[in-house]
Design a protein around this motif. Structure first.
Motif, short mmCIF file in Angstrom:
data_model
loop_
_atom_site.label_atom_id
_atom_site.label_comp_id
_atom_site.label_asym_id
_atom_site.label_seq_id
_atom_site.Cartn_x
_atom_site.Cartn_y
_atom_site.Cartn_z
N ASP A 189 -10.48 2.64 3.50
CA ASP A 189 -11.42 1.60 3.06
C ASP A 189 -10.84 0.80 1.89
O ASP A 189 -10.96 -0.42 1.86
CB ASP A 189 -12.77 2.21 2.67
CG ASP A 189 -13.84 1.15 2.46
OD1 ASP A 189 -14.12 0.40 3.41
OD2 ASP A 189 -14.37 1.06 1.34
N ASP A 190 -10.19 1.47 0.97
CA ASP A 190 -9.56 0.77 -0.16
C ASP A 190 -8.32 0.01 0.29
O ASP A 190 -8.07 -1.11 -0.15
CB ASP A 190 -9.19 1.74 -1.28
CG ASP A 190 -10.41 2.29 -2.00
OD1 ASP A 190 -11.41 1.55 -2.10
OD2 ASP A 190 -10.36 3.44 -2.45
N ALA A 191 -7.53 0.61 1.17
CA ALA A 191 -6.27 -0.01 1.59
C ALA A 191 -6.48 -1.30 2.38
O ALA A 191 -5.68 -2.23 2.24
CB ALA A 191 -5.46 0.99 2.43
N THR A 221 -14.91 4.36 7.06
CA THR A 221 -15.38 5.64 6.54
C THR A 221 -14.73 6.78 7.31
O THR A 221 -14.86 6.85 8.54
CB THR A 221 -16.92 5.74 6.67
OG1 THR A 221 -17.51 4.62 6.02
CG2 THR A 221 -17.43 7.03 6.06
N LYS A 245 -8.53 -3.60 1.98
CA LYS A 245 -9.05 -4.72 1.17
C LYS A 245 -8.00 -5.80 0.90
O LYS A 245 -8.36 -6.91 0.54
CB LYS A 245 -9.66 -4.20 -0.12
CG LYS A 245 -10.96 -3.48 0.16
CD LYS A 245 -11.62 -2.97 -1.09
CE LYS A 245 -12.99 -2.49 -0.73
NZ LYS A 245 -13.28 -1.17 -0.83
N ARG A 292 -8.57 7.09 2.47
CA ARG A 292 -8.37 5.96 1.56
C ARG A 292 -8.25 4.63 2.28
O ARG A 292 -7.94 3.61 1.67
CB ARG A 292 -7.12 6.21 0.71
CG ARG A 292 -7.36 7.31 -0.31
CD ARG A 292 -6.09 7.90 -0.85
NE ARG A 292 -6.36 8.92 -1.85
CZ ARG A 292 -6.74 10.16 -1.58
NH1 ARG A 292 -6.91 10.55 -0.35
NH2 ARG A 292 -6.96 11.03 -2.56
N HIS A 330 -15.87 -2.21 6.36
CA HIS A 330 -15.81 -0.91 5.70
C HIS A 330 -15.33 0.17 6.67
O HIS A 330 -15.74 0.19 7.83
CB HIS A 330 -17.16 -0.53 5.11
CG HIS A 330 -17.58 -1.50 4.05
ND1 HIS A 330 -17.02 -1.51 2.79
CD2 HIS A 330 -18.46 -2.52 4.09
CE1 HIS A 330 -17.55 -2.50 2.10
NE2 HIS A 330 -18.42 -3.13 2.86
N ARG A 378 -12.01 -8.50 4.00
CA ARG A 378 -13.14 -8.30 3.08
C ARG A 378 -14.40 -8.13 3.90
O ARG A 378 -14.56 -8.76 4.95
CB ARG A 378 -13.32 -9.52 2.16
CG ARG A 378 -12.24 -9.66 1.14
CD ARG A 378 -12.62 -10.55 -0.03
NE ARG A 378 -12.89 -11.93 0.32
CZ ARG A 378 -12.77 -12.95 -0.52
NH1 ARG A 378 -12.40 -12.73 -1.77
NH2 ARG A 378 -13.05 -14.16 -0.14
N ILE A 400 0.80 -1.23 0.00
CA ILE A 400 0.00 0.00 0.00
C ILE A 400 0.83 1.27 0.00
O ILE A 400 0.35 2.32 -0.41
CB ILE A 400 -1.01 0.02 1.17
CG1 ILE A 400 -0.30 0.01 2.52
CG2 ILE A 400 -2.00 -1.09 1.06
CD1 ILE A 400 -1.24 0.22 3.70
N LEU A 406 0.90 3.24 -3.34
CA LEU A 406 -0.39 3.85 -3.64
C LEU A 406 -0.64 5.07 -2.77
O LEU A 406 -1.14 6.10 -3.24
CB LEU A 406 -1.50 2.82 -3.43
CG LEU A 406 -1.40 1.54 -4.25
CD1 LEU A 406 -2.44 0.53 -3.79
CD2 LEU A 406 -1.56 1.85 -5.72
#
Length: 183
Positions: free
Chosen positions: A107-109, A120, A111, A105, A118, A115, A84, A87
């Motif tokens: 939430d994306d990292a 926020t 993943k 970011r 979430h 899984r 990560i 990115l």
């Protein structure tokens, strides 16, 4: 659908436990099925979140909550950092070196490690906001949520060079948890 943790996540956790000498103490506190997964985490790519919760709980029970925070920082740095970091460096170059850039970011990292969980980010000022984690099912051991995520988020300090200060961890429901953050 329940949440899941990656084999890479569990393998990194076991490696960190072995490195600091606490693996045996933790493994004796988990069930036989969980121990079997921890001994061969790469037997499948994703595992039920219950395995992670049981393991994180065993770490807290055997070594204390600060140990889980320290371990999650170490495994985030060593195992997920190389994935990560590039990115996030691009995001920091484009969006500024604020921890808000990293937290927005998250939430994306996450993943690559989990899984169906979430994160926020809600900004509440130039250097303050909150991050909420939401799970698809009730989480009984809220201490593992607090200290596990606090450790992982501390990696943002290394990415931005700014220390994070967490306010009181808040349980919004049995599935939603909030961390006030400032820097």
């Amino acid at each position: 659908m329940d949440f899941e943790v990656s084999a890479m996540n569990l393998a990194a956790l076991v490696k960190a436990l072995q490195a600091d000498g606490s693996a045996a103490k933790v493994l004796e506190r988990v069930s036989a099925p969980t121990r079997a997964v921890l001994e061969m985490p790469h037997g499948q790519r994703w595992h039920a979140g219950a395995i992670a919760i049981e393991t994180w709980g065993a770490i807290i029970d055997a070594c204390g909550a600060p140990k889980l925070e320290t371990l999650n920082l170490a495994l985030t740095r060593q195992s997920f950092g190389p994935i990560i970091r590039p990115l996030v460096k691009v995001a920091l170059a484009l969006g500024g070196s604020s921890p808000a850039t990293v937290l927005a970011r998250l939430d994306d990292a996450i993943k690559v490690a989990t899984r169906n969980v979430h994160a926020t980010w809600t900004p509440q000022g130039a250097q303050v906001g909150s991050i909420t984690f939401e799970y698809p099912r009730a989480m009984v051991r809220t201490d593992v949520i607090e200290f596990g995520w606090r450790g992982a988020m501390r990696f943002g300090e290394e990415l931005t060079g700014k220390p994070l200060h967490f306010g009181a961890f808040q349980i919004l429901s049995d599935r939603r948890f909030l961390f006030p953050v400032r820097w």
